[in-house]
Design an enzyme around this catalytic site. Structure first.
Site, mmCIF file in Angstrom:
data_model
loop_
_atom_site.group_PDB
_atom_site.id
_atom_site.type_symbol
_atom_site.label_atom_id
_atom_site.label_comp_id
_atom_site.label_asym_id
_atom_site.label_seq_id
_atom_site.Cartn_x
_atom_site.Cartn_y
_atom_site.Cartn_z
ATOM 1 N N ASP A 67 0.836 -1.194 0.000
ATOM 2 C CA ASP A 67 0.000 0.000 0.000
ATOM 3 C C ASP A 67 0.873 1.247 0.000
ATOM 4 O OD1 ASP A 67 0.971 -0.060 2.617
ATOM 5 O OD2 ASP A 67 -0.955 -0.423 3.556
ATOM 6 N N ASN A 136 -7.837 -0.894 14.345
ATOM 7 C CA ASN A 136 -9.269 -0.999 14.025
ATOM 8 C C ASN A 136 -9.548 -2.201 13.124
ATOM 9 O OD1 ASN A 136 -8.070 -0.154 11.675
ATOM 10 N ND2 ASN A 136 -9.570 1.442 11.209
ATOM 11 N N HIS A 138 -7.868 -2.913 10.302
ATOM 12 C CA HIS A 138 -7.587 -2.768 8.871
ATOM 13 C C HIS A 138 -6.392 -3.637 8.476
ATOM 14 C CE1 HIS A 138 -4.799 0.972 9.464
ATOM 15 N NE2 HIS A 138 -4.050 -0.082 9.233
ATOM 16 N N GLU A 143 -9.937 -0.577 4.901
ATOM 17 C CA GLU A 143 -10.505 -0.040 6.131
ATOM 18 C C GLU A 143 -11.886 -0.640 6.407
ATOM 19 O OE1 GLU A 143 -8.973 1.725 8.212
ATOM 20 O OE2 GLU A 143 -7.894 3.414 7.342
HETATM 21 C C1 GLP Z 1 -0.614 1.225 8.408
HETATM 22 C C2 GLP Z 1 -0.457 0.448 7.084
HETATM 23 C C3 GLP Z 1 -0.602 -1.022 7.278
HETATM 24 C C4 GLP Z 1 0.111 -1.442 8.539
HETATM 25 C C5 GLP Z 1 -0.589 -0.876 9.729
HETATM 26 C C6 GLP Z 1 0.079 -1.190 11.055
HETATM 27 O O1 GLP Z 1 -1.603 2.177 8.344
HETATM 28 N N1 GLP Z 1 -1.340 0.872 6.058
HETATM 29 O O2 GLP Z 1 -0.135 -1.696 6.110
HETATM 30 O O3 GLP Z 1 0.076 -2.837 8.639
HETATM 31 O O4 GLP Z 1 -0.902 0.479 9.576
HETATM 32 O O5 GLP Z 1 1.024 -0.243 11.437
HETATM 33 P P1 GLP Z 1 1.982 -0.414 12.683
HETATM 34 O O6 GLP Z 1 2.896 -1.535 12.319
HETATM 35 O O7 GLP Z 1 2.707 0.879 12.816
HETATM 36 O O8 GLP Z 1 1.133 -0.741 13.841
#
Ligand code: GLP
Length: 242
Positions: A67, A136, A138, A143
């Protein structure tokens, strides 16, 4: 869905790095989507060390996108392309020609997603997708919503996620409102979908995933239950409410 619970962040990172190294050894031209976020940082450090020691060769590995934020150019320090390059790609022996990330500043993002999906189909699909999980629920930038999109697409970033991710920006206003992300079928069809999770912040999401007896678009992580090739590595803190 396959779940491994390990002691802490270090063990999660070691275990994840080992899986990546094993997969690359089995298939040196592996097609892999690497994630951003704080979760995989230590895994990248380990992979950089192992690459320097000659224990893993990334020269034929094909890198694709999980992403990115729409509208942030790859040189912007909060774009996912920049994050991955600084932390990982530029420190290993990847061949830059093998790194094909989705263009998140393309003038026509719908066409860019279609083009990207076509390219992956012609290549035979993704071998390995690694990702984290949002608080949340995702996955990537899929989302909570009333429907989930199957393939790479543009998604409105939820206010929840914008607030959570605001820590990386100077202010909430700077957090982009749209992102491009892998779709749910892309995730489920991958040869392996590896999910990493550490810390108590994610514990409620895992509790819900394990305790809800249904799959629902308003909790995208529930789709993990559909995947035969889904492998989750959680530390004890993330697993504390299961
Ligand atoms: C982000 C990304 C995700 C990622 C997630 C977790 O928004 N879009 O691909 O897996 O949040 O992030 P973190 O590892 O900082 O908790």
């Amino acid at each position: 869905m396959n779940v491994t619970i390990v002691k802490d962040y270090e063990s999660m990172s070691q275990e994840a790095a080992k899986i990546v190294m094993d997969q690359v050894k089995k298939k040196p031209d592996l097609i892999v989507c690497f994630p951003t976020g704080s979760t995989p940082i230590r895994m990248y450090e380990i992979l950089v060390e192992e690459n320097a020691k000659g224990n893993v060769d990334f020269s034929n590995v094909q890198v694709r996108s999980v992403d990115d934020y729409v509208g942030l150019p790859p040189e912007h320090n909060q774009s996912y392309a920049y994050f991955l390059d600084q932390l990982f790609f530029s420190k290993c022996n990847f061949n830059p020609n093998n790194i094909r990330l989705i263009h998140s500043c393309a003038p026509d993002m719908k066409e860019e997603c279609r083009h990207y999906a076509r390219m992956l189909e012609e290549e035979g699909g993704i071998d390995l997708i690694i990702d984290g999980i949002g608080e949340n629920g995702h996955i990537g930038f899929n989302e909570p919503a009333d429907k989930l999109m199957d393939r790479y697409h543009v998604e409105k970033v939820s206010e929840w996620t914008r607030k959570v991710n605001a820590r990386f920006f100077e202010s909430l206003d700077e957090v982009p409102k749209f992102a491009v992300t892998v779709g749910v079928l892309d995730l489920l069809e991958a040869g392996m979908f590896l999910i990493l999770s550490n810390g108590t912040k994610k514990a409620e999401a895992w509790r819900r995933l394990f305790h809800d007896e249904y799959i629902s678009a308003d909790f995208p992580a529930s789709l993990l239950k559909l995947g035969r090739n889904v492998h989750c590595i959680l530390d004890e803190a993330s697993a504390s409410l299961i």
